[in-house]
Design a protein around this motif. Structure first.
Motif, PDB file in Angstrom:
ATOM      1  N   ILE A 333     108.859  25.278 -29.166  1.00 39.53           N
ATOM      2  CA  ILE A 333     108.979  24.436 -27.964  1.00 39.53           C
ATOM      3  C   ILE A 333     107.667  23.673 -27.807  1.00 39.53           C
ATOM      4  CG2 ILE A 333     109.258  24.403 -25.462  1.00 39.53           C
ATOM      5  CD1 ILE A 333     111.025  26.848 -25.715  1.00 39.53           C
ATOM      6  N   VAL A 334     107.765  22.335 -27.872  1.00 36.39           N
ATOM      7  CA  VAL A 334     106.598  21.459 -27.749  1.00 36.39           C
ATOM      8  C   VAL A 334     106.629  20.818 -26.369  1.00 36.39           C
ATOM      9  CG1 VAL A 334     105.382  19.467 -28.679  1.00 36.39           C
ATOM     10  CG2 VAL A 334     106.609  21.002 -30.224  1.00 36.39           C
ATOM     11  N   GLN A 335     105.611  21.108 -25.561  1.00 36.36           N
ATOM     12  CA  GLN A 335     105.469  20.495 -24.244  1.00 36.36           C
ATOM     13  C   GLN A 335     104.484  19.326 -24.353  1.00 36.36           C
ATOM     14  OE1 GLN A 335     107.151  21.171 -21.591  1.00 36.36           O
ATOM     15  NE2 GLN A 335     108.130  23.117 -22.126  1.00 36.36           N
ATOM     16  N   VAL A 336     104.949  18.121 -23.993  1.00 32.93           N
ATOM     17  CA  VAL A 336     104.102  16.928 -24.028  1.00 32.93           C
ATOM     18  C   VAL A 336     103.343  16.834 -22.704  1.00 32.93           C
ATOM     19  CG1 VAL A 336     104.041  14.430 -24.346  1.00 32.93           C
ATOM     20  CG2 VAL A 336     105.778  15.800 -25.533  1.00 32.93           C
ATOM     21  N   VAL A 337     102.019  16.740 -22.805  1.00 30.43           N
ATOM     22  CA  VAL A 337     101.161  16.683 -21.618  1.00 30.43           C
ATOM     23  C   VAL A 337     100.872  15.215 -21.288  1.00 30.43           C
ATOM     24  CG1 VAL A 337      98.959  17.375 -20.608  1.00 30.43           C
ATOM     25  CG2 VAL A 337     100.152  18.903 -22.207  1.00 30.43           C
TER      26      VAL A 337
END
Length: 673
Positions: A333-337
């Motif tokens: 799971i990649v969370q874009v900041v």
């Protein structure tokens, strides 16, 4: 008690008045309309006349306007108040997987200003079936796989939402497997194949199954995929990941080729059965365009710039497969900041220019601000220059009103350049500026002002009629017709003074004229006057009081006698000079003849006499022109009116100068006073 009871209703009325005014500016509470997607153009959403409690007459008078942040989904019928669709809406195109699908818009009414926020929820209809990423799936399963083993399968997707979206999976009846429907964190459903009994490669080395995905629409829609299973000989260890779930965060402005995460899996088998390779498991097109997975090291790289405003998270399945065909699965799971990479945006709804200079608080412009970033990066503040007579007032949601603080003065400043600065609260802060030019229109608030506090005019008696005796001048600080000045004579203070027969004034330029010859013995001085009025509505005016005086002069007969003497003296001088010149000319001719006869020499010098000084016409008058100067001097008591001042030739002036040395009054006689 009675006085207290009387005050209470009045206080309550004031309170109700403020509540009403606040409500009219902020707009009514938000109301949501509903419409099914795929409705044709022209579909009636609502009638704003009924919804806002207006009449058809008020609809046109208040200049109703629908603001939809740049899109043209709606159209307002200004005659009936019907709000209709301007085009067919596709919920999936508008909102994708987001539910509910809300379109925000504002209704702006003028005079008084009222902003009403509305929402239109686009309802989903079951117009899309579930679709598998792969129509055929190839599985290799060891014959030693125990019953109850769960085998992941590729999922289907349905762009519809809610009950119309994908609900479950089914498997065609068979002796070995059944399917279980699972849900991800984001709500997407995926299938898992469960082994019911042990496989026997010798009895059945291959199996073919049909997997069906169903949505919950009425009627339901479905999609199918074929599962081809190859039963393998014993390879009794499948790769296993160190983590079944990897969660990482990455800034949206991270550079290309950045390593996001490195996954790792191991296999207890030896040889090719223990060699692990990595690959995305049934990736979407967006994942393939954004990330790259090294099949040997398991390092996942960024191959496209991220955009938090478009996609803020990715859920990626990674498969680790050994040389014998067994595999294990893990999820990243990649969370874009978010970073502050979007400057604020300003959208003008209306501009009111020019505005009258004497108006009170006036709405100059209505605008909205927005920022695509999130958190502090998306929060904005607005400001204008401090040295301007204007203020910014927040309105409904992200709307602002630019207003004048009070009456303006066009004569001090006729134009204002207002710069609206919108700044977000991100790091670093981003700023957007928008300039508005506001013109101030003139009103007639300045009366004409005379250039002098008083006027004194001196005129010699026996003047010629229609003589220009002076000029009265006034200026007006206003503009246009409000500054155009006209002049007129007011009735005199003395009712016996026939002013209308004595002087007149030019209404356009203020020039004063004596209408007839004035007599010092009959009227030595008088006051009158003058009004200067502009052409504004209503007209403004001011007055001046000129004083006209006739200075005492010598009798007319004495002046005539003196003039005769001067003319006789001048004529005698000219005649003498003429005779002298003739004698000199004759003597020169005689001398020249005598010298020719006797070769003698004459003592008289030879040379041409400047003949242009003595050109006498046949009528006996001098042919040289005489110039006369008429001069009017005003403003002081020493002014006089001079006329008939001849400009004579130099030789005549020399003669007159000799006479004037003996008698100064002769020199003065050439200037008639």
């Amino acid at each position: 008690m009675e006085a207290r009871g009387k005050r209470f209703p009045r206080q309550r009325q004031v309170l109700l008045l403020f509540v009403f005014l606040g409500g009219s500016l902020a707009g009514s509470e938000s109301r949501r309309y509903y419409v099914d997607e795929e409705k044709e153009k022209g579909f009636l959403i609502a009638n704003l006349v009924k919804d806002l409690g207006l009449t058809v007459g008020e609809l046109a008078a208040r200049e109703i306007q629908v603001v939809t942040n740049g899109n043209k989904y709606f159209q307002l019928n200004h005659e009936t108040g019907d709000l209709i669709l301007n085009e067919k809406l596709d919920r999936e195109e508008l909102c994708g997987p987001t539910e509910p699908c809300i379109l925000h818009f504002q209704i702006i009414l003028q005079d008084p200003l009222q902003i009403v926020t509305k929402e239109l929820q686009v309802m989903d209809v079951n117009d899309h079936p579930p679709v598998f990423f792969e129509n055929e799936m190839q599985l290799k399963i060891l014959e030693s796989t125990p019953p109850g083993t769960i085998i992941p399968l590729g999922n289907a997707e349905d762009v519809d939402v809610g009950r119309n979206g994908l609900q479950n999976y089914t498997l065609a009846p068979n002796s070995y497997f059944h399917v279980v429907t699972r849900s991800r964190r984001d709500g997407r459903k995926y299938p898992e194949l469960v082994l019911d009994k042990a496989l026997d490669r010798e009895q059945q080395p291959e199996l073919s199954l049909t997997l069906t995905a169903l949505d919950g629409g009425s009627p339901p829609r479905s999609g199918t995929a074929q599962i081809n299973i190859l039963v393998l000989d014993i390879n009794d260890n499948a790769p296993e990941f160190e983590q079944t779930l990897y969660e990482v965060q990455i800034l949206e402005n991270s550079p290309i080729n950045s390593v996001i995460v490195t996954v790792s899996a191991s296999d207890l088998d030896a040889g090719t059965f223990g060699t692990v390779s990595y690959a995305f498991f049934h990736p979407s097109e967006e994942i393939l365009k954004t990330f790259h997975l090294n099949p040997i090291t398991g390092a996942m790289h960024l191959v496209k710039y991220l955009n938090f405003e478009e996609i803020n998270s990715y859920e990626i399945d990674i498969e680790a497969k050994d040389g014998g065909g067994l595999s294990g699965k893990s999820t990243v799971i990649v969370q874009v900041v978010d970073v502050n990479d979007n400057p604020p945006e300003l959208s003008l709804s209306s501009v009111n220019s020019p505005i009258p200079e004497n108006s009170g608080q006036t709405v100059v412009a209505v605008f909205s601000v927005s920022d695509l970033d999130s958190g502090d990066n998306g929060r904005v503040m607005c400001s204008i220059q401090n040295d301007l007579p204007f203020v910014l007032k927040p309105s409904v949601e992200n709307f602002y009103t630019l207003m004048s603080e009070g009456p303006l003065d066009r004569e001090s400043q006729a134009e204002y350049n207002i710069t609206i600065t919108v700044t977000d609260l991100g790091t670093p802060r981003l700023t957007t500026e928008h300039s508005i030019t506001v013109l101030v229109s003139d009103v007639n608030d300045n009366a004409p002002a005379f250039t002098q506090a008083s006027y004194t005019l001196l005129v010699r008696e026996n003047n010629s009629p229609a003589l220009h005796i002076g000029t009265i001048s006034a200026t007006d600080a206003d503009a246009g017709t409000n500054a155009q000045v006209t002049y007129s004579l007011l009735p005199p203070h003395d009712p016996q003074l026939a002013l209308a027969s004595l002087v007149s004034i030019n209404a356009d330029n203020g020039q004063l004229f004596a209408l007839r010859s004035l007599d010092y013995e009959a009227l030595r001085a008088f006051e009158f006057g003058v009004r200067a009025a502009d052409r504004g509505s209503p007209a403004l005016s001011s007055q001046a009081l000129p004083y006209l005086a006739l200075p005492e002069a010598a009798p007319a007969q004495a002046q005539a006698d003196s003039l005769t003497v001067y003319l006789v003296i001048a004529l005698a001088a000219v005649s003498s000079l003429f005779l002298l010149c003739v004698l000199l000319f004759v003597a020169a001719r005689l001398c020249r003849r005598a010298s020719a006869a006797s070769l003698g020499v004459c003592s008289v010098p030879e040379g041409p006499f400047p003949g242009h000084l003595l050109d006498v016409s046949g009528t006996g008058t001098l042919s040289h022109s005489y110039q006369y100067e008429v001069c009017l001097r005003g403003g002081t008591g020493t002014s006089d009116f001079k006329f008939l001042k001849p400009i004579i030739p130099s030789f005549l002036a020399e003669g007159v100068e000799r006479v004037s040395e003996a008698n100064p009054s002769v020199r003065n006689s050439f200037e008639f006073n």
